[in-house]
Design an enzyme around this catalytic site. Structure first.
Site: not given
Ligand code: F6P
Length: 357
Positions: A289-290, A135, A177-179, A170, A111
């Site tokens: 993740q990237r 994302d 991630m994920g803004r 547990r 973006e």
């Protein structure tokens, strides 16, 4: 024959190199020459660029990151340093491209990078956008480069957390991630069988999460997996912290004014343990993740989008973004793609919820 410039901007992701390779190979095939700008918009403004050839872009399909480098440099940032001629913003980019005789620019980004591309297009810069971000929150395209690889990485992590969660009885909290959008959390949560998924689109009440975990444990399950997107926020008044607030760091925001996220998982770890008495551990996957090699889907998507971007640039169809729609590749105006972030569909989340029991 055109001289096509290209850059990768914003956060890196797997598949960028496959896109660079595709742009170079299809560009050369069309008789064009290719100039790669280093470090996103920084390389354009500084004239830091290299000629891209078939040889210099060989063996890129499996390679993570970007051979061009990337940055979050924003040519329109308030107080940005003007170039030696005193030019800033679109004028500085115009000037920089003219100096290296670039006729068309392909910007691979999310973006922010494509937001800059749109402003430059409005100022007359000949530009085409290619969507990437793990994302997956860019409008106009069904998928962005990097998303499917991130989902696979997170799914693998959930599989691994499952076995240790079961062994120790547990609750495992996995922060991903994920803004603005919970695409990674939802997709990987479904694929990995998460017992709760918290996403930015749906503010959560930690007490409801705990009640759900208690019910699960009462019905005989003695472990749980909670996936939380970094941008997930507690419902107003339910917890004193918000996932979208900057934590204390030397540089709490980037050049586009975005807060550096991360930490909601830590809060959940202690809240869940304190409220339920279940032993709880947090894992923050972060930039894992990237990194690394892209999955086949991202290599194919990057290749198709790269080829389409060159076709658009060579034909002078500027101000567009190439995108995946269904099984086809289309072009749409950058303005349309950037109008709204692409948020999680209710149907997807509701499907995930069916398996929270
Ligand atoms: O834009 C993608 C993204 O992965 C976001 O989910 C995350 O908040 C951000 O990048 C972090 O990027 P960096 O640490 O590289 O600034």
């Amino acid at each position: 024959m055109a001289r096509i410039g290209l850059l990768t901007g914003g956060g890196d992701c797997p598949g960028l190199n496959a896109a660079i390779r595709a742009i170079v190979r299809s560009g050369l095939r069309g008789g064009h020459s290719l100039l790669g700008f280093r470090r996103g918009w920084a390389g354009v403004l500084e004239g830091d660029a290299l000629e891209l050839t078939r040889e210099s872009t060989a063996n890129l399909l499996p390679r993570g990151g970007t051979i061009l480098g990337t940055s979050r440099t924003n040519p329109f940032a308030e107080g940005g340093t003007p170039n030696p001629k005193g030019l800033a913003g679109a004028e500085a980019v115009h000037d920089a491209l003219a100096r290296v005789q670039v006729d068309a620019l392909i910007a691979i980004g999310g973006e922010d990078t494509l937001g800059v591309a749109l402003r430059l297009h409005d100022a007359g810069v000949p530009i085409v956008g290619v969507p990437k971000t793990i994302d997956n929150d860019l409008g106009g395209t069904d998928a962005t480069i990097g998303f499917h690889t991130a989902v696979q990485i997170v799914t693998d992590a959930i599989d691994r957390l499952h076995t240790t969660a079961e062994s120790h009885n547990r609750v495992m909290v996995l922060e991903v991630m994920g803004r603005h959008a919970g695409w990674i959390a939802a997709h990987a949560g479904i694929a990995g069988g998460a017992d709760a998924i918290l996403v930015p689109e749906r503010p959560f009440d930690v007490e409801e999460v705990c009640a759900h975990l208690r019910r699960r444990h009462e019905s005989g399950r003695d472990f749980s997996i909670v996936v939380v997107a970094e941008g997930a926020t507690p419902r107003e008044g339910t917890l004193p912290i918000r996932g979208d607030q900057p934590v204390t760091r030397a540089a709490p925001t980037d050049a586009f004014g975005h807060a550096r996220l991360g930490g909601i998982g830590v809060v959940l770890e202690s809240e869940i343990e304190a409220r339920t008495g279940f032993e709880t551990r947090v894992t923050i996957l972060g930039h894992v993740q990237r990194g690394g090699t892209p999955v086949a889907f991202d290599r194919v998507l990057a290749t198709r989008l790269g080829v389409a971007a060159v076709a658009a640039a060579a034909a002078g169809r500027f101000g567009c973004m190439v995108a995946l729609r269904g099984t086809g590749i289309v072009e749409l105006p950058l303005a349309e793609a950037l109008a709204e972030p692409k948020l999680l569909e209710d149907e997807l989340y509701e499907t995930a919820e069916l398996f929270f029991g």
